[in-house]
Design a protein around this motif. Structure first.
Motif, PDB file in Angstrom:
ATOM      1  N   ILE C  97       0.942  -1.297  -0.130  1.00 29.02           N
ATOM      2  CA  ILE C  97       0.054   0.027  -0.037  1.00 29.02           C
ATOM      3  C   ILE C  97       0.971   1.080   0.063  1.00 29.02           C
ATOM      4  N   VAL C  98       0.635   2.138  -0.927  1.00 30.31           N
ATOM      5  CA  VAL C  98       1.297   3.636  -0.785  1.00 30.31           C
ATOM      6  C   VAL C  98       0.018   4.729  -0.359  1.00 30.31           C
ATOM      7  N   TRP C  99       0.396   5.044   0.617  1.00 32.74           N
ATOM      8  CA  TRP C  99      -0.726   6.021   1.288  1.00 32.74           C
ATOM      9  C   TRP C  99      -0.121   7.459   0.922  1.00 32.74           C
ATOM     10  N   LEU C 100      -0.676   8.263   0.413  1.00 31.88           N
ATOM     11  CA  LEU C 100      -0.391   9.460   0.199  1.00 31.88           C
ATOM     12  C   LEU C 100      -1.363  10.588   0.862  1.00 31.88           C
ATOM     13  N   ARG C 101      -0.709  10.868   2.337  1.00 31.70           N
ATOM     14  CA  ARG C 101      -1.649  11.415   3.300  1.00 31.70           C
ATOM     15  C   ARG C 101      -2.188  12.721   2.687  1.00 31.70           C
ATOM     16  N   GLY C 102      -3.169  13.222   3.264  1.00 29.25           N
ATOM     17  CA  GLY C 102      -3.853  14.638   3.149  1.00 29.25           C
ATOM     18  C   GLY C 102      -2.752  15.886   2.916  1.00 29.25           C
ATOM     19  N   ASP C 103      -1.716  15.723   3.830  1.00 30.29           N
ATOM     20  CA  ASP C 103      -0.759  16.901   3.756  1.00 30.29           C
ATOM     21  C   ASP C 103       0.368  16.677   2.870  1.00 30.29           C
ATOM     22  N   PHE C 104       0.214  15.553   2.200  1.00 30.96           N
ATOM     23  CA  PHE C 104       1.222  15.354   1.247  1.00 30.96           C
ATOM     24  C   PHE C 104       1.864  16.486   0.352  1.00 30.96           C
ATOM     25  N   ARG C 107       3.631  19.042   2.816  1.00 29.67           N
ATOM     26  CA  ARG C 107       4.868  18.827   3.443  1.00 29.67           C
ATOM     27  C   ARG C 107       5.788  17.883   2.757  1.00 29.67           C
ATOM     28  N   ALA C 108       5.681  17.634   1.316  1.00 31.51           N
ATOM     29  CA  ALA C 108       6.501  16.683   0.649  1.00 31.51           C
ATOM     30  C   ALA C 108       7.860  17.060   0.496  1.00 31.51           C
ATOM     31  N   LEU C 109       7.795  18.539   0.236  1.00 35.19           N
ATOM     32  CA  LEU C 109       9.380  18.928   0.083  1.00 35.19           C
ATOM     33  C   LEU C 109       9.933  19.769   1.248  1.00 35.19           C
ATOM     34  N   THR C 110       9.349  19.573   2.356  1.00 34.69           N
ATOM     35  CA  THR C 110      10.112  19.940   3.500  1.00 34.69           C
ATOM     36  C   THR C 110      11.035  18.829   4.100  1.00 34.69           C
ATOM     37  N   ALA C 111      11.861  19.241   5.023  1.00 37.16           N
ATOM     38  CA  ALA C 111      12.602  18.364   5.763  1.00 37.16           C
ATOM     39  C   ALA C 111      11.573  17.678   6.781  1.00 37.16           C
ATOM     40  N   GLY C 112      11.951  16.544   7.431  1.00 34.27           N
ATOM     41  CA  GLY C 112      11.472  15.808   8.151  1.00 34.27           C
ATOM     42  C   GLY C 112      10.655  14.677   7.586  1.00 34.27           C
ATOM     43  N   ASP C 113       9.637  13.894   8.086  1.00 31.13           N
ATOM     44  CA  ASP C 113       9.186  12.646   7.783  1.00 31.13           C
ATOM     45  C   ASP C 113       8.456  13.092   6.372  1.00 31.13           C
ATOM     46  N   ALA C 114       8.689  12.142   5.665  1.00 31.16           N
ATOM     47  CA  ALA C 114       7.977  12.101   4.352  1.00 31.16           C
ATOM     48  C   ALA C 114       6.221  11.983   4.539  1.00 31.16           C
ATOM     49  N   PRO C 115       5.409  12.470   4.146  1.00 30.40           N
ATOM     50  CA  PRO C 115       3.956  12.374   4.309  1.00 30.40           C
ATOM     51  C   PRO C 115       3.454  11.068   3.673  1.00 30.40           C
ATOM     52  N   VAL C 116       4.393  10.027   3.137  1.00 31.85           N
ATOM     53  CA  VAL C 116       3.768   8.976   2.441  1.00 31.85           C
ATOM     54  C   VAL C 116       3.818   7.789   3.429  1.00 31.85           C
ATOM     55  N   GLY C 117       2.681   6.847   3.482  1.00 34.15           N
ATOM     56  CA  GLY C 117       2.887   5.743   4.449  1.00 34.15           C
ATOM     57  C   GLY C 117       3.024   4.524   3.411  1.00 34.15           C
TER      58      GLY C 117
END
Lengths: 369, 564, 370
Positions: C97-104, C107-117
């Motif tokens: 499963i690839v889950w692109l969360r609501g804040d993808f 937040r995707a291009l910022t540092a920190g955890d990727a918003p992808v499960g």
């Protein structure tokens, strides 16, 4: 059970177990093989031998290489200082891969520039190479995260966090050992059944059997029971070793497991007896056993996923009892499946068993002379 | 030529030694016969002489070579034909010969002449291109002999070369051996279960339980029996009853059915019954006199009476035929067997007897014609019908790696015997067939004669109404054969129907009626006297059954050949 | 050559010709197995069913999903919610499963955890790991594309440049087929000879042979040579199929290939003869042949599972498997070339094994019945 059929079963057991060599051959190798194969059959890499070709003397390079030295996956075997040396190590298989850090590695990094690292890998075993590359890039990305955080690089996370269901540490032993349970059970069932009729035909005892009041069905039951009993006993032993020795979790119900084992043995014994009943000589029986055994193992999804096979071959696997049994084993062991989830696997096994046994019983009397 | 010095040989697992303290010297020339009951050590002796076994004690010297140290030299100078000569059945006659010529390093230039000689000797010439597996039993033995003789050996060792061979082929085999001795100067040591073959032997070696009983001309063995052998004339219908009554008489050592009546061997000092005429002793009489156990085994208890005897036909065969591909093994055979009859099926090797048997037992579907056994065709009848028959096949076919007792227990259970009855039948079978000492021995390791007993014991376990016996006595010693026939006669008296094939022509005399088959057809049918009468000629007013057999078969085959 | 040996060999050849099962073993078995393996077995996952859940569709998520669709590795199935996707995975309809969360998009291009499960079915650990690698690849490509769109480039501290030697495309067939030849040749070698001595014992032909002046060495040579020729025929057929049907490159010399095949075949035939001589019954010989040939060659030869990753004691055990040496030589000769540092030690090991097996057979076979 009627005493007559039991007598036939006892006779089969005696014929199998009175000989010391065949008694040993039936008991020792499966157990030995489970232990050896359980350790041997794994796609996980350990102690991957690698060589270092480092032209940079800076701290970052040392830091980078320390990350490799710090895992148990990699094992440094040599430091080289020329491409030729590296090539020799790869050629002779003394190293699986060579990490090449250029002379400006540390300088580039400190200047906030991307620093290339070259990895040269022996692709002869493409699967190993692919997995090793994955490991290497995981280590590199770990280094990147660290370096980016420590040195203020602003960049998005290149590493996705991935969760693995059922087998969180991705131990391939958890996947392989239940498969070996199936493999060895199949081999034992084939050993017990595939020569049993051909042997009696060669010795003339089968005629003697056919003039007694035994019906083909009774002969079939008498001949199938030893395979089922030996298979069940050895299957139990093998499962115990898998759980107690290899610590593979057994999450599902034992009822589901044994139901699967019984249905699988039925089909394996059926195929073995069918081969045996069709063979005129033991040589033909042995050949038949191999012609079934080898594809059955290879096309079962034991080591290579069925989903990767071309569609035509995938259809072929529907004839293979191993295919269903492996789904049952892995489902019960790792996913905690119960009986109700597995009927789609039990039924084909039962069908294969009934069909092959019926053919075998028919061949007892109707094989052309 | 051949010297055994105090030789002892044991096999692990066996109770006693196979040979014990045996000393023996063979002078060159002529044929020496090796006789003895089952398990006497005949095969062991021949294997020791061939250098295939080493003596545990003592030494064996063959043609001046010690077999322990110079086995290769021995094997270069002798010819050895084992009991089941290992012909390569998937090779042709000529290819088998070529192989042995190569193995014996026969120079190529000498081969054509030697092959021609051997093929003429064995009359196998026309079959050079046939696979050995497709030869009849007699032809296989001849080919085996030819292979052994490719390079003329100085000493020829033959282990029961005539077992399972029909009388015609048997005569031919002996003719070959005698010519060999006469023309080639070969010395032959031959073991056999046919006691009449002692007449061919210059000297007879008699063994029992691994010990030497005597080594003499056969006349020396028969000399003490002068005046103790008589013939009691009797008609065909009464011979069996007469034999049974005489057998029990206190003065009688042995009673045997023959063409004209019953042959008697008296105990020492015994008086002949009234009407008995003196007869010349034969080697067989001496063998029995020397080896028959002092207290002869009690007669087997009469089996349970089957349904009230009637004249109903139990087996009926009508125009039965069977083809294998283009080859017709059985062509239109018809006969009927009545209840309580002992019915013989005689014929040369390859006459179609075994094929007929297999069809009767439901093992092989007929290509044409009809058959019924006890009113049904066993192939399509319900399984219980098979519980009424017993079957002993030509080839030993019990489980070789099961012990004697386990084999019997299995067949008892297979026929549905249970509880006390099963126990009783088991212990009786072990006792009656004298298998008790061998009860824990694997069937494969039994001496040939005991294998046959075991096979018979297995088939009789459930007291069948109908018995099919395919050469049950081949390779069995004369003493065991006598017991066997006592048993068969007792069965027949109790109403059991017996269908039997045999190559012992004197055994044919035991049958009530018989058919003679040749090349798949019935040649003659009737009582033994009627069959014998067919062969009466001016120069042969009283043909024996063997004479009749040979005569009729040769006539038929010659007829076919000229027609073709 | 002496006539006895010639005679024995001719006999064996005639028997082979008359009983088609030996020919079937030598020629049909490799064809069938190579076809099944060559076409059927692949470790290269393609079209893996993967569930994709997009909480809030935007151009960025579209680009990401398109990246996955373009990849030959995925069979993308979109689900409306994460619950539905989880259910599908439980029922084994999808492997990941690839889950692109609501804040993808935020937040995707910022540092920190990727918003992808990302979740994968880990039962088949190898398959799961390969799948992980592919998902990771799509992610990095997407990052690079986004960076390019913004006029920059994705800057990572260390950039890995991988060079794969010998099999740059990592075609698993290229290494499976040579290894397979070793497994198939193990079966052929053992099957051909496992029954031949036992059969002669059972049919009584041995006793007659032994009473002739022929020597035991001649009997054994007479058995080995014809089957050796037959086995080499099977080998040639297998190599031909590898080259022209499966297009595996042969970078080393054919001479080395067949030389090592000859050594290996001698070892395999020797093992078969040993089984046959020791068992004396076809049944027991067949039983042992089934148990000791196929699975050990399959699992312990390094054909699929890398020996270097096995625990130390197991690595020691693999040294008794002749196929192990042959697999090493075959993979090298096919894919790398004449690398003598691989060929010589492995070839020497094969020679030792061949001598060992044949030596034991010669010792065990005596011209005596007791």
């Amino acid at each position: 059970m009627p005493a007559r059929i039991w007598a036939l079963t006892v006779k089969e057991f005696l014929a199998l177990l009175r000989d010391k060599v065949s008694r040993m051959a039936l008991i020792v190798p499966p157990i030995l093989q489970l232990v050896v194969f359980g350790y041997a059959a794994s796609f996980d890499l350990n102690h991957v031998p690698y060589a270092i070709y480092n032209e940079d003397s800076g701290a970052a390079a040392r830091n980078f290489l320390a990350r490799f030295a710090g895992t148990s996956i990699f094992r440094p075997v040599a430091e080289v200082n020329s491409d030729a040396q590296a090539a020799r190590l790869l050629e002779s298989r003394d190293a699986l891969l060579v990490l090449h850090l250029g002379p400006h590695f540390t300088r580039d990094l400190l200047l906030h520039r991307s620093a290339p690292v070259q990895v040269i890998i022996d692709g002869r075993n493409s699967n190993t190479a692919g997995i090793a590359l994955n490991y290497v890039s995981a280590v590199v990305q770990g280094f990147n995260e660290q370096w980016a955080a420590d040195h203020g690089w602003d960049h998005p996370p290149a590493l996705l966090k991935i969760r693995a269901w059922y087998n969180p540490n991705l131990l391939s032993r958890w996947f392989i050992v239940p498969g070996i349970v199936g493999l060895l059970t199949l081999v034992v069932a084939m050993v017990v059944t595939s020569l049993s009729v051909a042997r009696e035909r060669e010795a003339g005892t089968f005629d003697q059997l056919l003039v007694t009041p035994y019906r083909p069905l009774e002969i079939l039951i008498g001949k199938a029971l030893p395979g089922l009993i030996v298979g069940l006993l050895e299957g139990t032993g093998i499962v115990l070793i898998a759980v107690l020795w290899f610590h593979v979790p057994l999450l599902g119900s034992l009822a589901a497991l044994y139901l699967g084992l019984i249905f699988f043995l039925m089909s394996a014994v059926g195929v073995g007896l069918m081969i045996s009943a069709a063979a005129a000589t033991q040589q033909q029986g042995l050949l038949g056993a191999f012609l079934f055994l080898v594809p059955a193992v290879i096309l079962s999804g034991f080591a290579t996923p069925i989903a990767n096979m071309p569609p035509a071959v995938q259809y072929l696997t529907y004839l293979n009892p191993m295919r269903y049994f492996l789904v049952i084993l892995r489902g019960v062991f790792l996913e905690g499946d119960g009986v109700s989830l597995l009927w789609s696997q039990y039924l084909p096994l039962a069908a294969i068993g009934l069909l092959t046994m019926a053919t075998a019983a028919w061949l007892f009397r109707h094989r052309l002379y | 030529m051949l010297v055994f010095e105090d030789v002892t040989k044991r096999f692990s697992g066996a109770a006693g030694p196979a040979l014990e303290g045996l000393s023996l010297t063979l002078e060159p020339g002529g044929i020496v016969g090796l006789f003895g009951p089952d398990g006497a050590g005949k095969t062991t002796l021949l294997r020791l002489a061939a250098g295939l076994l080493r003596p545990d004690a003592g030494r064996v010297v063959v043609l001046g070579h010690d077999t322990r140290r110079e086995a290769a030299a021995v094997q270069g100078a002798i010819g050895y034909m084992p009991q089941h000569f290992g012909l390569y059945e998937d090779l042709t006659v000529q290819e088998n010969l070529d192989l042995y010529a190569d193995l014996q390093s026969l120079p190529h230039p000498e081969r054509p002449q030697r092959y021609a000689e051997l093929l003429r000797l064995t009359a196998l010439g026309p079959f050079g291109a046939r696979l050995a597996g497709q030869l009849s039993g007699g032809m296989k033995q001849k080919l085996g002999l030819a292979c052994t003789l490719v390079r003329p050996p100085r000493l020829l060792l033959l282990d029961e070369p005539t077992v399972g061979v029909d009388p015609v082929s048997r005569r031919e085999l002996w003719a070959i051996i005698e010519r060999l001795v006469r023309e080639g100067g070969t010395t032959v040591l031959v073991s056999t279960a046919y006691l009449d073959e002692a007449q061919h032997c210059r000297e007879v070696v008699l063994l029992r339980e691994g010990r030497l009983i005597g080594q003499h001309r056969s006349a020396v063995f028969t000399a003490p029996l002068a005046g103790r052998v008589y013939m009691v004339p009797a008609g065909e219908g009464e011979r069996r009853a007469l034999q049974r009554s005489l057998e029990g008489a206190p003065d009688v050592l042995d009673a045997l059915i023959q063409a004209e009546g019953v042959r008697l061997v008296l105990k020492e000092g015994g008086a002949p019954p009234v009407g008995a005429q003196p007869a010349a002793p034969r080697f067989e009489d001496a063998f029995v006199a020397l080896l028959k156990p002092a207290a002869a085994g009690a007669l087997p208890a009469a089996p349970r009476a089957v349904d009230p005897p009637s004249d109903g036909e139990v087996i009926r065969v009508q125009d039965l035929g069977r083809r294998f591909g283009s080859f017709a093994a059985v062509k239109g055979v018809s006969f009927a067997v009545r209840r309580g009859e002992v019915f013989g099926l005689l014929g040369a090797n390859g006459a179609g007897k075994t094929t007929t048997f297999r069809m009767l037992c439901g093992l092989l579907p007929p290509s044409s014609g009809s058959l019924s056994v006890a009113g049904v065709d066993l192939r399509s009848a319900p399984a219980q019908a098979r519980g009424r028959i017993g079957y002993v096949s030509q080839k030993f076919s019990l489980y070789g790696n099961l012990s004697v007792e386990q084999n019997l227990a299995f067949f008892a259970a297979a026929y549905g015997l249970t509880g006390a009855r099963r126990k009783e039948r088991l212990s009786r079978a072990l006792c009656e067939f004298e298998l008790t000492p061998y009860r824990c021995v694997d069937a494969a390791d039994l001496p040939l004669g005991y294998k046959q007993r075991l096979a018979l014991a297995g088939a009789l376990m459930h007291e069948p109404d109908i018995l099919f016996l395919d050469e049950p006595t081949s390779g069995v010693d004369p003493l065991a054969r006598r017991e066997f026939w006592q048993r068969i006669n007792a069965f027949a008296a109790a109403g059991v129907t017996v269908l039997i094939t045999t190559h012992f022509m004197e055994e044919a005399e035991y049958c009530d009626r018989l058919v003679l088959m040749s090349l798949g057809e019935v040649l003659a049918a009737g009582t033994p006297a009627q069959i014998r009468a067919r062969a009466v000629r001016d120069d042969l007013p009283h043909p024996s059954m063997e004479d009749a057999f040979v005569e009729l078969i040769e006539q038929h085959e010659a007829g076919l050949r000229s027609a073709a | 050559m002496n006539t006895r040996l010639v005679g024995l060999m001719r006999k064996e050849v005639l028997q082979i010709v008359r009983d088609p099962s030996a020919i079937a073993i030598a020629f049909v078995l490799p064809v069938v197995l190579l076809l099944i393996f060559g076409y059927g077995v692949s470790l290269d996952a393609k079209h893996v069913p993967v569930g994709v859940v997009v909480d809030a569709p935007t151009p960025q998520t579209q680009a990401f999903v398109a990246g996955m669709r373009e990849s030959p590795y995925f069979d993308v199935r979109e689900y409306g919610g994460i619950a539905a996707a989880r259910e599908a995975m439980q029922e084994r309809r999808i492997n990941g499963i690839v889950w692109l969360r609501g804040d993808f998009s935020r937040r995707a291009l910022t540092a920190g955890d990727a918003p992808v499960g990302v979740a994968v079915n880990g039962v088949d650990a190898n398959d799961a790991r390969i799948l992980e690698g592919y998902v990771q690849g799509v992610w990095v490509q997407w990052l690079a594309r986004e960076a390019r769109l913004r006029g920059g480039r994705l800057a990572l501290p260390v950039e890995l440049q991988s060079r794969i030697w010998y099999n740059p495309a990592l075609r698993s067939r290229d290494y499976l087929v040579p290894g397979l030849i070793a497994v198939v040749m193990t079966l052929i070698g053992a099957l051909l000879t496992a029954l031949v001595v036992a059969r002669e014992w059972e049919r009584g032909t041995y006793e007659a042979l032994m009473a002739t002046p022929v020597s035991m060495r001649e009997i054994l040579l007479g058995k080995v040579l014809p089957y050796f020729v037959l086995g080499m025929g099977g080998m040639a057929l297998s190599v031909a199929m590898a080259l022209w049907l499966f297009h595996v490159p042969l970078r080393g010399s054919a001479l080395v290939l067949f030389g090592s095949a000859a050594l290996f075949l001698l070892a395999a035939l020797g093992m078969g003869l040993l089984i046959s001589t020791a068992a004396k019954s076809q049944f027991v010989a067949g039983l042992i042949a089934i148990i000791v040939t196929f699975l050990p060659a399959f699992i312990l030869s390094g054909f699929i599972f890398d020996i270097r990753s096995m625990p130390e004691p197991i690595q020691v055990i693999t040294h008794v498997i002749a196929a192990r040496y042959f697999v090493a030589i075959l993979q090298t000769v096919f894919l790398a070339g004449n690398v003598w540092s691989v060929i010589l030690p492995n070839g020497a090991a094969l020679l030792v094994m061949a001598l060992f097996f044949l030596g034991i057979v010669a010792r065990l076979s005596r011209k005596r019945l007791d």
